[in-house]
Design an enzyme around this catalytic site. Sequence first.
Site, PDB file in Angstrom:
ATOM      1  CB  SER A   1      40.095  41.458  32.860  1.00 51.98           C
ATOM      2  OG  SER A   1      40.820  41.976  33.600  1.00 51.98           O
TER       3      SER A   1
ATOM      4  CE1 TYR B   1      36.217  38.800  35.114  1.00 49.89           C
ATOM      5  CE2 TYR B   1      38.174  39.484  35.486  1.00 49.89           C
ATOM      6  CZ  TYR B   1      36.814  40.158  35.676  1.00 49.89           C
ATOM      7  OH  TYR B   1      37.030  40.868  34.641  1.00 49.89           O
TER       8      TYR B   1
END
Lengths: 449, 250
Positions: free
Chosen positions: B142, B155
């Site tokens: 990501s 995250y």
Amino acid sequence: MPPAQKEKSKSAPRFESWGRYPQYPAHLHGLHWQSDFPQLAPKLTAPALAVGMGRTYGDGCLLAGGNLLVTTGMDRIIAFDAATGLLTAESGITLAQILDFAVPRGFFLPVTPGTKYVTLGGAIANDIHGKNHHVAGTFGCHVPSFELMRSDGARILCSPTQNPQLYAATIGGLGLTGVISWAQLQLRPIVSRMIDYEGIQFHGIDEFLALTQQYKSSEYTVSWVDVTSTGRNFIRGVFMAGDHSATPAPLKPSPEPKLLFPFEAPGFALNHYTVAAFNALYFHKQFVKHQEKLQDYEPFFYPLDSILHWNRMYGRAGLVQFQYAIPWEHAREATVEILREVAKSGLASFLAVLKAFGDRPSPGLLSFPQPGITLALDFPIKEGKTLPLVHRLAEMTFNFGGRLYPAKDAAMTPQQFQIFYPQWQQLEALRDPQLNSSLWQRVTAQRNP
Amino acid sequence: MPPTNQRILILGATSAIAESTARLFAARGARLYLVARNQEKLNAIAADLRVRGAASVESALADLDDTSAHPTLLQHATQSLGGLDIAILAHGILGDQPRAESDFEHAAHILHTNLTSPVSLLTWLANFCAQQHHGTLAVFSSVAGDRGRKSNYVYGASKAGLTAFLGGLRNRIDREGVHVLTIKPGPVKTPMTQGMKGYDKFADVHKVAAAIVKAIDARTDVLYVPFIPWLPVMFIVRHIPERIFKKLNL
């Protein structure tokens, strides 16, 4: 406005109807799986409504203060019979996705509206119609069965023979009878992407009616009409007829649309002069009185889909659509009088569409089309002018024994609606108690005495 | 001509981007093996992929947090596919950042699912592919892993670790003929991001999927998707001096 509030209003997920009028806040939930609605329903305290692409113009896809369940994540194909063209798919699949799948396999939609960016579920809930209504009827005529999920957890298979009442109430039922999990659609075969197209200029309602008669065996017919002109050019337009080409040609998928209407046009951009100029240009785009050509299905069916968000052309205030169906008995005089009223008002309409509906009945309980003439108009919202005009036109439609299309309405009164659709109480009785829409709340607000 | 009959393993197959990617491979006649936790969802996806033209679709239920089950799972998958051309690793969780700030167990769970689990899978898959001198490992990292931000740094840390792992793995096995693709999506409209601020402006899942298929075909190393704005945006984000960056609300 304090910055925090401004930011919030800018970034909070919104759901707008295509006319962008009216606007109501609602809670958005995505339905991605058939199991999502049964899991979500018991947790919802406010009413809910399943919505798809938001291509309904008025408040049919809105629910003020309620829960909007966006179905576009439920877009799976479940089965396809390559021999018969029977497709089974989840209700959030769009007609564009169906075409991408079906066209290379030699099949086409049985009925299509003027945009392919609507969902299968939305097409059923509004029992949409297209340029082939006079031969094929409505979308619902080609939906042999579907499954309805009710908020109490029931899953009900509906067809003309199984739960026929719910089947009929759901077709054109404005999404009120339940959430459609999947539906079957009977596609029709094609051998080419191309359409044999004919365009014929006409002047006046009688030329339009004569062409309608002359081309009644063409599969697709529709007319664009100039509603800004009066006098000699009153009700001039272009009659368009088309049939799927019978000459086999490669069935390639469509390219992705490239153009995007990038911003909201300022409110003054659409005025009587610009729209009159557009209409004159459109009329004369076709230089000759009669034109024949082979045309790809994309520009034939979906001329506006090539410009994503074309509704922004109407500026921040948005637009209202108005569409009537008036039975043959009064169709001619009603159309003349209503178009005269529109021209007189000076309120511009770009995309006026005139068509004769056929007599194939819909299985739907609250289906809009009926044999006669239908006229669809759109008006930019102009403070203090547009809604009074639309109310006048609705009253005229009412007096001529016609009715209005809920999917394109933001203005009809409860009294009008309840006379247009006397069967509305049957739908109300079959409505899922947890589902509602702003449209339904509006048109059922006062009981007809 | 795009290749046909590719043997493709998809881990985390019910993720919206993975599903949309699978549809594009199905339309080419690929053989697919899907792994996810929910049988009903797997069935719905498998039926759709078959109708769209997949040569075969098989699936297995598994919780990919259970790393001890990975070797058996992967052995079975590659046997069933008769080999392996592409593995797509799409499983992951966003987690709850505020909770992870005080609850270490939750932070550890995010790191386990997003980093330890793919490392376990990739260790097996990389050796399998290196041995056959062939294959693509396409892995979802990501843009959040490019720089730690207060809004999602746990995250982000899991994805930063994964990005670093993939860079090193590529460096090791590219010479064996194995293609490692690091996919860095910006925010995409999926069930995982639904309801987040700015959702309206997130990327369309089908466009992201098309970019991924193109990157697999072209043997791209790192894919920012959508390319615009994320490639230039993350270039800037990575190069803001820390003394300024730490004051920003990102």
